[in-house]
Structures are given as structure tokens and as C-alpha cells.
Design an enzyme around this catalytic site. Structure first.
Site, PDB file in Angstrom:
ATOM      1  N   LYS A  25       0.843  -1.213   0.000  1.00 53.37           N
ATOM      2  CA  LYS A  25       0.000   0.000   0.000  1.00 53.37           C
ATOM      3  C   LYS A  25       0.870   1.251   0.000  1.00 53.37           C
ATOM      4  O   LYS A  25       0.662   2.176  -0.773  1.00 53.37           O
ATOM      5  CB  LYS A  25      -0.885   0.005   1.245  1.00 53.37           C
ATOM      6  CG  LYS A  25      -1.568   1.336   1.546  1.00 53.37           C
ATOM      7  CD  LYS A  25      -2.517   1.271   2.713  1.00 53.37           C
ATOM      8  CE  LYS A  25      -1.847   1.569   4.012  1.00 53.37           C
ATOM      9  NZ  LYS A  25      -1.564   2.998   4.277  1.00 53.37           N
ATOM     10  N   ASN A  26       1.903   1.246   0.864  1.00 60.39           N
ATOM     11  CA  ASN A  26       2.697   2.457   1.065  1.00 60.39           C
ATOM     12  C   ASN A  26       3.759   2.681   0.009  1.00 60.39           C
ATOM     13  O   ASN A  26       4.460   3.689   0.036  1.00 60.39           O
ATOM     14  CB  ASN A  26       3.305   2.462   2.477  1.00 60.39           C
ATOM     15  CG  ASN A  26       2.220   2.625   3.524  1.00 60.39           C
ATOM     16  OD1 ASN A  26       1.066   2.925   3.191  1.00 60.39           O
ATOM     17  ND2 ASN A  26       2.558   2.403   4.776  1.00 60.39           N
ATOM     18  N   CYS A 124      -5.485  11.476  12.093  1.00 69.34           N
ATOM     19  CA  CYS A 124      -6.363  10.310  12.271  1.00 69.34           C
ATOM     20  C   CYS A 124      -6.080   9.780  13.679  1.00 69.34           C
ATOM     21  O   CYS A 124      -5.502  10.467  14.501  1.00 69.34           O
ATOM     22  CB  CYS A 124      -6.114   9.274  11.194  1.00 69.34           C
ATOM     23  SG  CYS A 124      -4.494   8.552  11.280  1.00 69.34           S
ATOM     24  N   ARG A 129      -0.452  14.525  12.895  1.00 73.04           N
ATOM     25  CA  ARG A 129       0.196  14.283  11.602  1.00 73.04           C
ATOM     26  C   ARG A 129       0.320  15.552  10.760  1.00 73.04           C
ATOM     27  O   ARG A 129      -0.293  15.708   9.717  1.00 73.04           O
ATOM     28  CB  ARG A 129      -0.524  13.149  10.868  1.00 73.04           C
ATOM     29  CG  ARG A 129      -0.563  11.916  11.756  1.00 73.04           C
ATOM     30  CD  ARG A 129      -1.135  10.719  11.077  1.00 73.04           C
ATOM     31  NE  ARG A 129      -0.206  10.206  10.071  1.00 73.04           N
ATOM     32  CZ  ARG A 129      -0.552   9.195   9.275  1.00 73.04           C
ATOM     33  NH1 ARG A 129      -1.748   8.678   9.353  1.00 73.04           N
ATOM     34  NH2 ARG A 129       0.308   8.760   8.398  1.00 73.04           N
ATOM     35  N   ASP A 313       4.227   0.620  12.043  1.00 71.38           N
ATOM     36  CA  ASP A 313       3.001  -0.002  11.509  1.00 71.38           C
ATOM     37  C   ASP A 313       2.824  -1.439  11.957  1.00 71.38           C
ATOM     38  O   ASP A 313       1.810  -2.057  11.666  1.00 71.38           O
ATOM     39  CB  ASP A 313       2.997   0.059   9.971  1.00 71.38           C
ATOM     40  CG  ASP A 313       2.790   1.470   9.486  1.00 71.38           C
ATOM     41  OD1 ASP A 313       2.995   1.727   8.288  1.00 71.38           O
ATOM     42  OD2 ASP A 313       2.462   2.338  10.318  1.00 71.38           O
ATOM     43  N   ARG A 405      -8.959  -0.577   4.202  1.00 67.63           N
ATOM     44  CA  ARG A 405      -8.101   0.469   3.633  1.00 67.63           C
ATOM     45  C   ARG A 405      -6.755  -0.105   3.220  1.00 67.63           C
ATOM     46  O   ARG A 405      -6.124   0.368   2.282  1.00 67.63           O
ATOM     47  CB  ARG A 405      -7.864   1.587   4.654  1.00 67.63           C
ATOM     48  CG  ARG A 405      -9.048   2.483   4.915  1.00 67.63           C
ATOM     49  CD  ARG A 405      -8.633   3.651   5.772  1.00 67.63           C
ATOM     50  NE  ARG A 405      -7.395   4.226   5.265  1.00 67.63           N
ATOM     51  CZ  ARG A 405      -6.487   4.829   6.038  1.00 67.63           C
ATOM     52  NH1 ARG A 405      -6.694   4.934   7.340  1.00 67.63           N
ATOM     53  NH2 ARG A 405      -5.389   5.327   5.519  1.00 67.63           N
TER      54      ARG A 405
END
Ligand code: EPZ
Length: 424
Positions: A25-26, A124, A129, A313, A405
Site C-alpha cells: 500500500k505504502n 487520524c 500528523r 506499523d 483500507r
């Protein structure tokens, strides 16, 4: 994906078998933003079929970019992207609130169109952030930036100018955004104290295949020589090291035996070292890692750090493992201000966790017991799935839209390993 869906997880299964890891994803998110820099077409293989990627594709389409899903397989998606129809420069509030990563569009849009208007990205569940490193670097490169009414308006007359940039913190997003701004700038840019994550190396590879001149990704100094134009590119997104680590952790916490395939083992070195320390047997091949969990994990301490340190993460997932380990573990979260939200939910399953600022103390208990819990965020949601698989009884996890997500076909992959997980 509806927002009120939930997982129902029955504990007690030892996960067994093999699972293929999807594209990262990243890595995919900045690469999709970087496709805006091409004056030709970008063919991108192995993009994960997840909500955050779908949101990014929707944003690109709204900017006038032509996005075609050429092939969709279980393993991932091939996309063909042409940005010559780029209308830009507006990225609406409804997107940036939904997904912080839309901030990646600032660098490419400034480089291509000289203008962008983007709503301030929402924080979030893991902290405020801010994006000050991004904005300061773009200003150094000649962008004029105004912040008002919750929007950021950035513009530059002509091209951005290559600059010497020092990041106060090795921010992943700021490193990527400034790399993308620099590839079409006039002259040379040097980014010092750059983040060293593997996803940044993947972005460099993508940009250089497009005709850029980027050197040094993976180290703390990245040098970019601006070019006039960038052409077509074909690229395969790297495997997701956090998804790989999550499945290895699932084997560890359930006393199972799982092999993750299509991975780059060295990307998971820190995670595997910690799992070994907790009593997990880890075996590695060229593109696979096998984890064999013990009957009971041992406690261990974790301090999150920029790559190659232990990935933040994976921190919530490790808290779940520590919750059922023998002994007391200490977590120090150095990347985000407030990334212990999952401890409230783990306590509802019987975990003994005390948090104070950036430190959490986890006293292992012999068994967790199933209960109704709620996903605070993406990786935290995965921690609850891990805990639920190890708990006695049934755990209901609300708001799994957060998990959608970042994880492709999660319940199918877990069911394939023998987990009793269903979406309701
Ligand atoms: C990226 O976020 C990842 N997201 C995050 O993954 C990951 O946790 C994080 O890097 C750290 O590895 C993507 O790549 C899409 P940072 P990013 O900028 O770029 C502060 C997931 O679950 N900071 O490295 O937003 C910031 O507040 C997500 O996949 C500033 O102060 O992370 C944080 O405390 C979660 N000013 C720290 O730096 C800035 O301008 C690290 O943030 C930028 C960041």
C-alpha cells in the site's frame, strides 16, 4: 465496502499453510501520485485492491487523469495511467479528509501544472500528523504557499528550483513528496536526513524508469538532478512488508505454522528478529518467510524507529502478541504521538496494558476472552484480529472499513490459513 461491516472471529485455530502477500500500500500510493509526472503512459503491476488505492484512483480521475484497470487478478491489479488530460489542480476536501496520502499529489501537481489547491489532510487516530516538512521543502524549491479556510494553495511561476533540503525528522511522506517535486525542477536537489524505507527505493525505481535522475533512496541523502520531461514507464509494486509481518505475527500468536510468499525477506528483518526473541521459529528463503509459533510467546520489548528500525506499523500487532506472552513487555512508540488507541480495545478482551505518553507496559495474561471491540484505525484493527484469533470464544470487531483500507482480501487469506473469521 459498507462502513458498518464487522468481523466475527472465533478463537482457538492454529493458522497453517501458505499465503501470497499483495503489493505494498505504502509503495503504491506515492507511485500512483508520481504517475502524474509522466507525459506518456504508466503501466503499474501488482497494485493492491484496497480502499486507499481506490480513493487515490478516484482522485486522479477527478483531476482529469485517464485510469484504466487493465487486469485484475487475485494477486493484484495492473493499471494503465495517462495524465496528459490533467486538468488539476483541485483535490477536494472529501478526499484529503478520507486519506492523508492525497498530500502526495502536491509535489507532482506543482511539478506538472505549477498549481495545487488541496484541503488540509485530517489527522487520524494515531496523532495530528502535520505536514510542515512537506510545505517547508516545497517553499525552499520556490513554491508560494497559502493556507486559508482549511485549504492549502500552492503555486510556482515556471519550474520549481532544485534546492538543498534538510528534514528535521526522516519523514516518509515528506521525502517522497519532495523527490517527486524535484524530478522536473530546474537543477539539482539534495534531501538530507531522508527517510530510508524500502517504499522510497521503490518510488526511486519507478521515477528513474520514467526518465528521472534520482540517486540514494534507501540512504539518508537523496540526490535528484531535474530533467525536462518524463516518458512512459512500466513497473511492478514491491510486496507489502507490513502485511507479511502481520501474517507472521498471526502464526506466532496462534501457535501456527505459516509461510508468507512473494516477499523480500530483508524488509522484515526487524519484525522477524522480534518474533524470534518471543520464541517463534523463523525460516527464510529468497522470496518467502516461514513462522512457527510456540505454545506460549515470551515477553519482549519493542521500540519503534524509522527504517531499518522496528516499524511503527507493526507496533499495534506486537501489543496483541505481548498481551498473551509470558512476562511483561514494554513498547516505546517514537514515531507517532498517540498510537496506543488499540490498548482500550485490547483491555476489553482481558489484556493488561498500561500506557503513559509514548510508553506502554503490557503484562501478559494466560488467555484473552472474546468480546465486542471496535477498530480505531488500520493497523490497530489488525491487532484486534490477531487478539481475537488467540482469544477464548468469539470476538466481534466493528468498523472493519479501516482494515479494508490496507489489506486486500484479508478474510479470504486468513480463512485459507484455517482462521475462523467471517465478515458480517
Ligand atoms: C507513512 O506515513 C506511512 N503512510 C505510515 O503508514 C507510516 O506509519 C509512516 O510513514 C511512518 O513509517 C504511507 O506511506 C501512506 P511520516 P507519513 O511523515 O508519511 C511527523 C499505515 O498504516 N511529521 O514518516 O504520514 C508525523 O506527525 C500508515 O500504512 C511532521 O511532524 O509518516 C509523525 O509523527 C500509518 N511533519 C512522524 O513525523 C511533517 O511534515 C512520522 O511521519 C511530516 C511528518
Amino acid at each position: 465496502m459498507k462502513t458498518n461491516e464487522r468481523y466475527v472471529v472465533a478463537g482457538g485455530s492454529r493458522l497453517q499453510g501458505r499465503v501470497k502477500v499483495s503489493g505494498a500500500k505504502n509503495a503504491a500510493l506515492p507511485i500512483l501520485a508520481a504517475a502524474l509526472l509522466s507525459s506518456g503512459e504508466s503501466i503499474i503491476h501488482n497494485t493492491p485492491i484496497i480502499r486507499d488505492v481506490n480513493v487515490m484512483l478516484e482522485i486522479l480521475r477527478r483531476l482529469g487523469v485517464d485510469v484504466e484497470e487493465v487486469l485484475t487478478e487475485d494477486s493484484g491489479r495492473t493499471l494503465r495511467i495517462r495524465s496528459d488530460g490533467l486538468t488539476g489542480p483541485e483535490v477536494g476536501a472529501d478526499f484529503t479528509r478520507e486519506m492523508r496520502s492525497s498530500i502526495f499529489l502536491m509535489g507532482p501537481l506543482l511539478a506538472r501544472t505549477g498549481k495545487i489547491r488541496i484541503s488540509y489532510p485530517g489527522g487520524c487516530a494515531i496523532g495530528p500528523r502535520p505536514i510542515d516538512f512537506h510545505l517547508r521543502g516545497l517553499e525552499q524549491m520556490g513554491a508560494k504557499i497559502e493556507e486559508r479556510y482549511g485549504f492549502i494553495e500552492a503555486s510556482v511561476q515556471g519550474r520549481l528550483v532544485g534546492s538543498e533540503i534538510y528534514l528535521d525528522f526522516p519523514s516518509v511522506g515528506a521525502t517522497e513528496n519532495l523527490m517527486m517535486a524535484a524530478v522536473l525542477a530546474d537543477g539539482k536537489t539534495v534531501i538530507r536526513n531522508a527517510a530510508r524505507e524500502p517504499e522510497i527505493v521503490d518510488l526511486q525505481l519507478f521515477l528513474n524508469r520514467m526518465g528521472a535522475k534520482v540517486r540514494g533512496a534507501g540512504l539518508d541523502v537523496i540526490r535528484i538532478q531535474g530533467v525536462k520531461v518524463m516518458g512512459s514507464v512500466e513497473h511492478k509494486v514491491m510486496p507489502d512488508r507490513i502485511e507479511a509481518g502481520t501474517f507472521l505475527a498471526a502464526a506466532a500468536i496462534t501457535g501456527g505454522d505459516v509461510t508468507v510468499e512473494n516477499v523480500i525477506p530483508e524488509h522484515a528483518d526487524a519484525i522477524c528478529a522480534k518474533l524470534r526473541e518471543m520464541g517463534t521459529v523463523i525460516q527464510e528463503g529468497d522470496d518467502w518467510i516461514r513462522a512457527i509459533g510456540p505454545t506460549r510467546l515470551r515477553a519482549a520489548d519493542v521500540k519503534t524507529l524509522p527504517y531499518p528500525g522496528f516499524a511503527t506499523d507493526m507496533q499495534p500487532q506486537m501489543m496483541a502478541l505481548m498481551a498473551v506472552a509470558v512476562g511483561t513487555s514494554i513498547i516505546t512508540e517514537t514515531i507517532f504521538e498517540n498510537r496506543f488507541k488499540v490498548s482500550d480495545e485490547l483491555r476489553r478482551l482481558g489484556a493488561n496494558v498500561k500506557t503513559d505518553g509514548r510508553t506502554a507496559v503490557v503484562q501478559g495474561v494466560s488467555r484473552l476472552s472474546g468480546a465486542r471491540v471496535e477498530c480505531p484505525a488500520l493497523r490497530e484493527g489488525m491487532a484486534l484480529v490477531l487478539a481475537g484469533m488467540a482469544a477464548e470464544g468469539v470476538t466481534t470487531i466493528e468498523q472493519v472499513v479501516h482494515i479494508d483500507r490496507g489489506y486486500q482480501n484479508l478474510e479470504q487469506k486468513l480463512q485459507g490459513l484455517g482462521a475462523q473469521v467471517s465478515r458480517a
